[in-house]
Write a protein that holds these residues in place. Structure first.
Motif, PDB file in Angstrom:
ATOM      1  N   ASP A 156       0.846  -1.190   0.000  1.00  0.00           N
ATOM      2  CA  ASP A 156       0.000   0.000   0.000  1.00  0.00           C
ATOM      3  C   ASP A 156       0.884   1.244   0.000  1.00  0.00           C
ATOM      4  OD1 ASP A 156      -1.794   2.042   0.405  1.00  0.00           O
ATOM      5  OD2 ASP A 156      -2.738   1.161   2.173  1.00  0.00           O
ATOM      6  N   ALA A 157       0.874   1.997  -1.091  1.00  0.00           N
ATOM      7  CA  ALA A 157       1.733   3.175  -1.224  1.00  0.00           C
ATOM      8  C   ALA A 157       1.419   4.242  -0.185  1.00  0.00           C
ATOM      9  CB  ALA A 157       1.594   3.762  -2.627  1.00  0.00           C
ATOM     10  N   LYS A 158       0.228   4.223   0.365  1.00  0.00           N
ATOM     11  CA  LYS A 158      -0.159   5.206   1.378  1.00  0.00           C
ATOM     12  C   LYS A 158       0.333   4.818   2.779  1.00  0.00           C
ATOM     13  CE  LYS A 158      -4.354   6.593  -1.106  1.00  0.00           C
ATOM     14  NZ  LYS A 158      -5.844   6.673  -1.036  1.00  0.00           N
ATOM     15  N   GLN A 159       0.819   3.590   2.908  1.00  0.00           N
ATOM     16  CA  GLN A 159       1.289   3.103   4.207  1.00  0.00           C
ATOM     17  C   GLN A 159       2.764   3.481   4.338  1.00  0.00           C
ATOM     18  OE1 GLN A 159      -1.017   1.405   6.184  1.00  0.00           O
ATOM     19  NE2 GLN A 159       0.402   1.446   7.897  1.00  0.00           N
ATOM     20  N   VAL A 160       3.038   4.644   4.911  1.00  0.00           N
ATOM     21  CA  VAL A 160       4.404   5.169   4.953  1.00  0.00           C
ATOM     22  C   VAL A 160       5.257   4.525   6.041  1.00  0.00           C
ATOM     23  CG1 VAL A 160       3.745   7.379   3.944  1.00  0.00           C
ATOM     24  CG2 VAL A 160       3.682   7.105   6.427  1.00  0.00           C
ATOM     25  N   TYR A 215      -4.369   2.939  13.701  1.00  0.00           N
ATOM     26  CA  TYR A 215      -3.769   4.263  13.799  1.00  0.00           C
ATOM     27  C   TYR A 215      -3.245   4.683  12.423  1.00  0.00           C
ATOM     28  CZ  TYR A 215      -1.638   7.905  16.779  1.00  0.00           C
ATOM     29  OH  TYR A 215      -1.319   9.083  17.411  1.00  0.00           O
ATOM     30  N   PRO A 216      -3.480   5.915  11.965  1.00  0.00           N
ATOM     31  CA  PRO A 216      -3.036   6.353  10.630  1.00  0.00           C
ATOM     32  C   PRO A 216      -1.521   6.231  10.449  1.00  0.00           C
ATOM     33  CG  PRO A 216      -4.592   7.917  11.564  1.00  0.00           C
ATOM     34  CD  PRO A 216      -4.235   6.970  12.667  1.00  0.00           C
ATOM     35  N   SER A 217      -1.101   5.818   9.254  1.00  0.00           N
ATOM     36  CA  SER A 217       0.311   5.548   9.020  1.00  0.00           C
ATOM     37  C   SER A 217       1.183   6.799   9.124  1.00  0.00           C
ATOM     38  CB  SER A 217       0.506   4.894   7.647  1.00  0.00           C
ATOM     39  OG  SER A 217       0.137   5.765   6.605  1.00  0.00           O
ATOM     40  N   GLN A 218       0.652   7.965   8.724  1.00  0.00           N
ATOM     41  CA  GLN A 218       1.429   9.201   8.845  1.00  0.00           C
ATOM     42  C   GLN A 218       1.731   9.517  10.309  1.00  0.00           C
ATOM     43  OE1 GLN A 218       2.839  11.012   6.612  1.00  0.00           O
ATOM     44  NE2 GLN A 218       1.872  10.532   4.658  1.00  0.00           N
TER      45      GLN A 218
END
Length: 234
Positions: A156-160, A215-218
């Motif tokens: 997932d590219a959004k999962q930093v 919890y959000p990856s950012q």
């Protein structure tokens, strides 16, 4: 063919050592090495890719998930293996992968030990041979059939942060058969040396639990950078 994909950012020295090490491995099958370089990395690592089995991919997007996805897009192999620059696989790890997939698994990981002889690190390493809370971490070298990786949509590219755990979560949800090969990789203990055993373990536990709670990856990335110092070997 097995495509070994190495995401790279500020790791020139480790990359040189790893590529040399991989070239000396005992292997009977074909393989290629793909170095997926971060777009914001200004190091000159082009000279590392001077062998016929080594290719350099200068990635367009930031983030390890994006790097590994772009590396996989360029992979010629039917199997992709994601290896960190500071990890050294066992000499027969290519044949280990081939054997595991030949026996009905579509993916897998390796157990590992650290490059420092330390009682507490040995405890951590012991649990990497077990299927548990921390299974699926990047240091365990995920290997998977490329067709299955593509079917799952890649990382997932959004999962930093914790893109490896997020992908493993989808693997389990889709009931992808996997195994843990008990033939230790050697993992750098530099994160423990730059912080402390207790600090790293408590931070990792907190981050994993927050990830599992959604919890959000950012925010996970921000918290990780506040809690831990990340060493590089440039």
């Amino acid at each position: 063919m097995i495509s070994i994909i190495i995401p790279a950012h500020k790791e020139k020295s480790n990359l040189i050592q790893l590529v040399t090490y991989l070239g000396d491995m005992d292997n009977s099958g074909s393989y290629e090495i793909i170095i997926a370089q971060s777009p914001d990395c200004c190091e000159d690592i082009a000279k590392i890719a001077n062998g016929t089995s080594v290719r350099l991919v200068k990635c367009e997007k930031k983030g390890r998930a994006c790097q590994m996805n772009e590396g996989a897009e360029h992979a010629k192999g039917e199997i992709v293996a994601f290896l960190h620059a500071d990890v050294r696989p066992p000499k027969d790890f290519l044949s280990n992968i081939e054997s595991a997939l030949a026996t009905g698994f579509d993916a897998g990981f390796f157990s590992y030990k650290f490059d420092k002889d330390n009682f507490w690190l040995g405890i951590n390493a012991f649990f990497t041979a077990k299927d548990g809370l921390f299974t699926g971490g990047g240091d365990q070298c995920l290997f998977i059939r490329k067709s299955v990786f593509s079917k799952l949509g890649g990382f997932d590219a959004k999962q930093v942060l914790m893109e490896d755990f997020e992908f493993f979560k989808r693997m389990k949800k889709n009931k992808i058969p996997y195994t843990i090969i008990k033939n230790d990789l050697v993992v750098s203990a530099r994160k423990y040396e730059s912080n402390s055993y207790l600090r790293v373990n408590l931070s990792n536990l907190l981050l994993v639990m927050l990830f599992k709670l959604g919890y959000p990856s950012q925010k996970l990335r921000f918290l990780h950078d506040k809690l831990l110092r990340t060493p590089y070997n440039g």
